[in-house]
Design a protein around this motif. Sequence first.
Motif, PDB file in Angstrom:
ATOM      1  N   PHE A 161      47.334  15.320 -13.900  1.00 56.46           N
ATOM      2  CA  PHE A 161      46.635  14.054 -14.163  1.00 56.46           C
ATOM      3  C   PHE A 161      45.160  14.217 -13.798  1.00 56.46           C
ATOM      4  O   PHE A 161      44.819  15.004 -12.908  1.00 56.46           O
ATOM      5  N   ASN A 162      44.296  13.460 -14.503  1.00 58.44           N
ATOM      6  CA  ASN A 162      42.886  13.510 -14.117  1.00 58.44           C
ATOM      7  C   ASN A 162      42.656  12.612 -12.889  1.00 58.44           C
ATOM      8  O   ASN A 162      43.578  11.906 -12.442  1.00 58.44           O
ATOM      9  N   MET A 163      41.453  12.613 -12.348  1.00 65.94           N
ATOM     10  CA  MET A 163      41.207  11.916 -11.082  1.00 65.94           C
ATOM     11  C   MET A 163      41.432  10.406 -11.189  1.00 65.94           C
ATOM     12  O   MET A 163      41.924   9.775 -10.259  1.00 65.94           O
ATOM     13  N   HIS A 164      41.039   9.820 -12.327  1.00 64.60           N
ATOM     14  CA  HIS A 164      41.241   8.376 -12.504  1.00 64.60           C
ATOM     15  C   HIS A 164      42.733   8.042 -12.471  1.00 64.60           C
ATOM     16  O   HIS A 164      43.168   7.124 -11.786  1.00 64.60           O
ATOM     17  N   GLU A 165      43.494   8.828 -13.245  1.00 66.30           N
ATOM     18  CA  GLU A 165      44.942   8.584 -13.311  1.00 66.30           C
ATOM     19  C   GLU A 165      45.592   8.847 -11.951  1.00 66.30           C
ATOM     20  O   GLU A 165      46.448   8.080 -11.498  1.00 66.30           O
ATOM     21  N   ALA A 166      45.150   9.936 -11.310  1.00 67.87           N
ATOM     22  CA  ALA A 166      45.740  10.301 -10.012  1.00 67.87           C
ATOM     23  C   ALA A 166      45.469   9.211  -8.971  1.00 67.87           C
ATOM     24  O   ALA A 166      46.338   8.901  -8.147  1.00 67.87           O
TER      25      ALA A 166
ATOM     26  N   PRO B  10      31.965  -3.164  -2.262  1.00 66.42           N
ATOM     27  CA  PRO B  10      31.919  -4.359  -3.127  1.00 66.42           C
ATOM     28  C   PRO B  10      33.021  -4.405  -4.187  1.00 66.42           C
ATOM     29  O   PRO B  10      33.437  -5.478  -4.601  1.00 66.42           O
ATOM     30  N   GLY B  11      33.507  -3.225  -4.581  1.00 60.94           N
ATOM     31  CA  GLY B  11      34.536  -3.190  -5.619  1.00 60.94           C
ATOM     32  C   GLY B  11      35.829  -3.878  -5.216  1.00 60.94           C
ATOM     33  O   GLY B  11      36.621  -4.280  -6.066  1.00 60.94           O
ATOM     34  N   VAL B  12      36.038  -4.019  -3.915  1.00 60.94           N
ATOM     35  CA  VAL B  12      37.303  -4.596  -3.442  1.00 60.94           C
ATOM     36  C   VAL B  12      37.207  -6.122  -3.309  1.00 60.94           C
ATOM     37  O   VAL B  12      38.193  -6.789  -3.017  1.00 60.94           O
ATOM     38  N   THR B  13      36.025  -6.664  -3.565  1.00 57.61           N
ATOM     39  CA  THR B  13      35.815  -8.103  -3.352  1.00 57.61           C
ATOM     40  C   THR B  13      36.809  -8.993  -4.096  1.00 57.61           C
ATOM     41  O   THR B  13      37.324  -9.954  -3.510  1.00 57.61           O
ATOM     42  N   PRO B  14      37.134  -8.721  -5.373  1.00 57.36           N
ATOM     43  CA  PRO B  14      38.099  -9.618  -6.033  1.00 57.36           C
ATOM     44  C   PRO B  14      39.424  -9.714  -5.278  1.00 57.36           C
ATOM     45  O   PRO B  14      39.983 -10.799  -5.152  1.00 57.36           O
ATOM     46  N   LEU B  15      39.902  -8.590  -4.759  1.00 52.81           N
ATOM     47  CA  LEU B  15      41.190  -8.608  -4.052  1.00 52.81           C
ATOM     48  C   LEU B  15      41.041  -9.163  -2.638  1.00 52.81           C
ATOM     49  O   LEU B  15      41.702 -10.138  -2.270  1.00 52.81           O
ATOM     50  N   LEU B  16      40.169  -8.534  -1.870  1.00 50.74           N
ATOM     51  CA  LEU B  16      40.066  -8.904  -0.453  1.00 50.74           C
ATOM     52  C   LEU B  16      39.462 -10.299  -0.291  1.00 50.74           C
ATOM     53  O   LEU B  16      39.872 -11.067   0.580  1.00 50.74           O
ATOM     54  N   GLY B  17      38.498 -10.602  -1.151  1.00 50.50           N
ATOM     55  CA  GLY B  17      37.865 -11.921  -1.075  1.00 50.50           C
ATOM     56  C   GLY B  17      38.880 -13.035  -1.305  1.00 50.50           C
ATOM     57  O   GLY B  17      38.913 -14.031  -0.576  1.00 50.50           O
ATOM     58  N   MET B  18      39.730 -12.849  -2.299  1.00 56.65           N
ATOM     59  CA  MET B  18      40.739 -13.886  -2.580  1.00 56.65           C
ATOM     60  C   MET B  18      41.796 -13.932  -1.497  1.00 56.65           C
ATOM     61  O   MET B  18      42.301 -15.006  -1.144  1.00 56.65           O
ATOM     62  N   LEU B  19      42.160 -12.762  -0.962  1.00 59.96           N
ATOM     63  CA  LEU B  19      43.136 -12.722   0.145  1.00 59.96           C
ATOM     64  C   LEU B  19      42.604 -13.546   1.321  1.00 59.96           C
ATOM     65  O   LEU B  19      43.323 -14.358   1.908  1.00 59.96           O
ATOM     66  N   MET B  20      41.339 -13.340   1.612  1.00 61.49           N
ATOM     67  CA  MET B  20      40.755 -14.017   2.768  1.00 61.49           C
ATOM     68  C   MET B  20      40.516 -15.506   2.477  1.00 61.49           C
ATOM     69  O   MET B  20      40.611 -16.338   3.375  1.00 61.49           O
TER      70      MET B  20
ATOM     71  N   ALA C  90      41.554   0.959   0.509  1.00 56.62           N
ATOM     72  CA  ALA C  90      41.769   2.220  -0.236  1.00 56.62           C
ATOM     73  C   ALA C  90      41.441   2.013  -1.715  1.00 56.62           C
ATOM     74  O   ALA C  90      40.806   2.865  -2.350  1.00 56.62           O
ATOM     75  N   ALA C  91      41.848   0.852  -2.239  1.00 55.52           N
ATOM     76  CA  ALA C  91      41.535   0.539  -3.640  1.00 55.52           C
ATOM     77  C   ALA C  91      40.028   0.432  -3.823  1.00 55.52           C
ATOM     78  O   ALA C  91      39.464   0.914  -4.822  1.00 55.52           O
ATOM     79  N   GLY C  92      39.374  -0.173  -2.826  1.00 56.45           N
ATOM     80  CA  GLY C  92      37.917  -0.325  -2.898  1.00 56.45           C
ATOM     81  C   GLY C  92      37.216   1.020  -2.924  1.00 56.45           C
ATOM     82  O   GLY C  92      36.228   1.202  -3.647  1.00 56.45           O
ATOM     83  N   VAL C  93      37.751   1.984  -2.171  1.00 56.49           N
ATOM     84  CA  VAL C  93      37.147   3.327  -2.164  1.00 56.49           C
ATOM     85  C   VAL C  93      37.279   3.954  -3.556  1.00 56.49           C
ATOM     86  O   VAL C  93      36.326   4.532  -4.084  1.00 56.49           O
ATOM     87  N   PHE C  94      38.457   3.799  -4.171  1.00 52.42           N
ATOM     88  CA  PHE C  94      38.652   4.357  -5.519  1.00 52.42           C
ATOM     89  C   PHE C  94      37.701   3.704  -6.524  1.00 52.42           C
ATOM     90  O   PHE C  94      37.146   4.376  -7.394  1.00 52.42           O
ATOM     91  N   ILE C  95      37.546   2.393  -6.393  1.00 48.59           N
ATOM     92  CA  ILE C  95      36.669   1.700  -7.341  1.00 48.59           C
ATOM     93  C   ILE C  95      35.224   2.165  -7.135  1.00 48.59           C
ATOM     94  O   ILE C  95      34.482   2.391  -8.094  1.00 48.59           O
ATOM     95  N   SER C  96      34.847   2.341  -5.855  1.00 51.14           N
ATOM     96  CA  SER C  96      33.487   2.819  -5.586  1.00 51.14           C
ATOM     97  C   SER C  96      33.277   4.212  -6.168  1.00 51.14           C
ATOM     98  O   SER C  96      32.212   4.525  -6.689  1.00 51.14           O
ATOM     99  N   LEU C  97      34.323   5.052  -6.096  1.00 48.45           N
ATOM    100  CA  LEU C  97      34.177   6.434  -6.562  1.00 48.45           C
ATOM    101  C   LEU C  97      34.305   6.556  -8.074  1.00 48.45           C
ATOM    102  O   LEU C  97      33.551   7.286  -8.710  1.00 48.45           O
ATOM    103  N   PHE C  98      35.269   5.834  -8.647  1.00 47.13           N
ATOM    104  CA  PHE C  98      35.574   6.066 -10.069  1.00 47.13           C
ATOM    105  C   PHE C  98      35.406   4.840 -10.965  1.00 47.13           C
ATOM    106  O   PHE C  98      35.482   4.962 -12.177  1.00 47.13           O
ATOM    107  N   GLY C  99      35.224   3.678 -10.367  1.00 52.48           N
ATOM    108  CA  GLY C  99      35.097   2.474 -11.185  1.00 52.48           C
ATOM    109  C   GLY C  99      33.697   2.391 -11.774  1.00 52.48           C
ATOM    110  O   GLY C  99      32.784   3.109 -11.363  1.00 52.48           O
ATOM    111  N   ASP C 100      33.542   1.494 -12.744  1.00 50.82           N
ATOM    112  CA  ASP C 100      32.220   1.340 -13.372  1.00 50.82           C
ATOM    113  C   ASP C 100      31.483   0.167 -12.729  1.00 50.82           C
ATOM    114  O   ASP C 100      31.204  -0.843 -13.371  1.00 50.82           O
ATOM    115  N   ILE C 101      31.192   0.321 -11.429  1.00 55.30           N
ATOM    116  CA  ILE C 101      30.432  -0.717 -10.745  1.00 55.30           C
ATOM    117  C   ILE C 101      28.979  -0.625 -11.203  1.00 55.30           C
ATOM    118  O   ILE C 101      28.404   0.465 -11.198  1.00 55.30           O
ATOM    119  N   PRO C 102      28.381  -1.749 -11.625  1.00 50.92           N
ATOM    120  CA  PRO C 102      27.002  -1.676 -12.100  1.00 50.92           C
ATOM    121  C   PRO C 102      26.067  -1.240 -10.978  1.00 50.92           C
ATOM    122  O   PRO C 102      26.180  -1.702  -9.850  1.00 50.92           O
TER     123      PRO C 102
END
Lengths: 414, 89
Positions: free
Chosen positions: A133-138, A226-236, A367-379
């Motif tokens: 698998f590539n890094m995104h999929e992994a 910042p990538g984790v804000t939708p999840l963590l922000g709503m949780l909080m 952990a999800a936020g780290v992935f989004i920071s590394l591989f997500g398309d954060i502007p």
Amino acid sequence: MEFSFGASATKILTTTGFSSLEGGDIIMLVVACLLLYLAIWKKFEPLLLLPIGFGCLLANIPMSMMASTDAGGLLNFFYQGIKHEILPPLIFLGVGALTDFGPLLANPATLLLGAAAQVGVYVTLIGAVLLGFNMHEASAIGIIGGADGPTSIFIASKLAPHLLAPIAVAAYSYMSLVPLIQPPIMRLLTTEKERKIKMAQLKPISQTVKILFPVVVTIVCCLMLPGVTPLLGMLMLGNLFRESGVTARLHETSETHLINIVTILLALAVGSSMTADSFLRLETLKIIVLGLLAFCIATAGGVLFGKLMCKMTGGRVNPLIGSAGVSAVPMAARVSQKVGAEADSSNFLLMHAMGPNVAGVIGSAVAAGVFISLFGDIPAVTEPHAAIADVIGTVEPGIKAAIAQVADVAAGVN
Amino acid sequence: MEASFLAAVYVSILAITVIFIVLVILIFTIQALVKLIPYKAPPPAPARPQTASSASGDQDDHVAAITATLAMHMGKSPSEFRIVNISQP
């Protein structure tokens, strides 16, 4: 209009689903029935597997236009909630409203157990890369080890949408199997003496601290990732509804009706993505195996870190609570309690295990936020209100100037 | 494949480090909050005498509702009589 019985009958026959039914559809209908069986008769996460199974059933009826990819179909509209990252954060809102962070606040060191259990995510990531698998999929596959369904769906829809169905099914299936997967690993890695350790009673926490906690977590974590804000922000936000004491109606809605409605939409949308094309692949088998690996290693990571904490505190921490760091609230905490009670029936670990359990929710979101920071398309643009700027950019210059003027006046008033 | 494997290892080490850093910051923040705002046990609720005249909250509402209903039933003004006691079986 001329009516011919033969022609009409032929037309009806050619427009039935049977005429278009293929081998893949039949296999997927069997898979859907299997999920329904597991949900109804085996009680495996029925609130999720039942609608997922039925969504799969609907999606694989030919010509029904119910697959997530059938534009204009009913479930395609539901799927937009996943595609546009709306439904998983709303689930987190409900989870936040349901969660008591008191045990975590009383013993904040248990946050480390939530972090340690994330090791399953990263070992699985490496395993997935080795399987091609590539890094995104992994990354999307690895997050199964976080044992958090909405987070898995959120990351999969962002980084590997074509793998959403197998990832979601694996995540929820293994979450339901936590009581079977975890105990053997916990017993293997701990001694009888360690399992009998009784922990000191948790100290009470001020209500003000409980109110400030969601605000502080949002500021600290969302500023760092910042990538984790939708999840963590709503949780909080959900947790603030609960703890503030001034939004009883919003709290009640979030923890009951809203989370139930969103669960139906989310699970049906996930089920509708389980078509033969997307599911009957070798990758699905690999994901199922990797998901199991992720859960096992996450459990082992938590227990081993619990042993380390036990040693460092002179035997005041029962290592069994480490396994609860895999999220899966509150089932993983119940498993810690059950295994602890097997060794000593007077040992009550449940509240102690709730600390790492809710820490696991934060840990997997981070952990999800780290992935989004590394591989997500954060502007990369840091300009505030970029979304509004886009809208302003599309209107004619006169209106744009008027909007700017209103903004200036508002700024002056403030 | 080797390059991908190494990249995955680097990502894993980096990510787990970031997670621990974020959560350690949270631990210190929570500890500071708990220290700054310690738990105070709520004061014990004062004992209330069991008479209707000193009833409050829900019981006041009950007295008002019963008074109004009785007044209507007897055709009298609520000021002409007073409920002094409500006891539950």
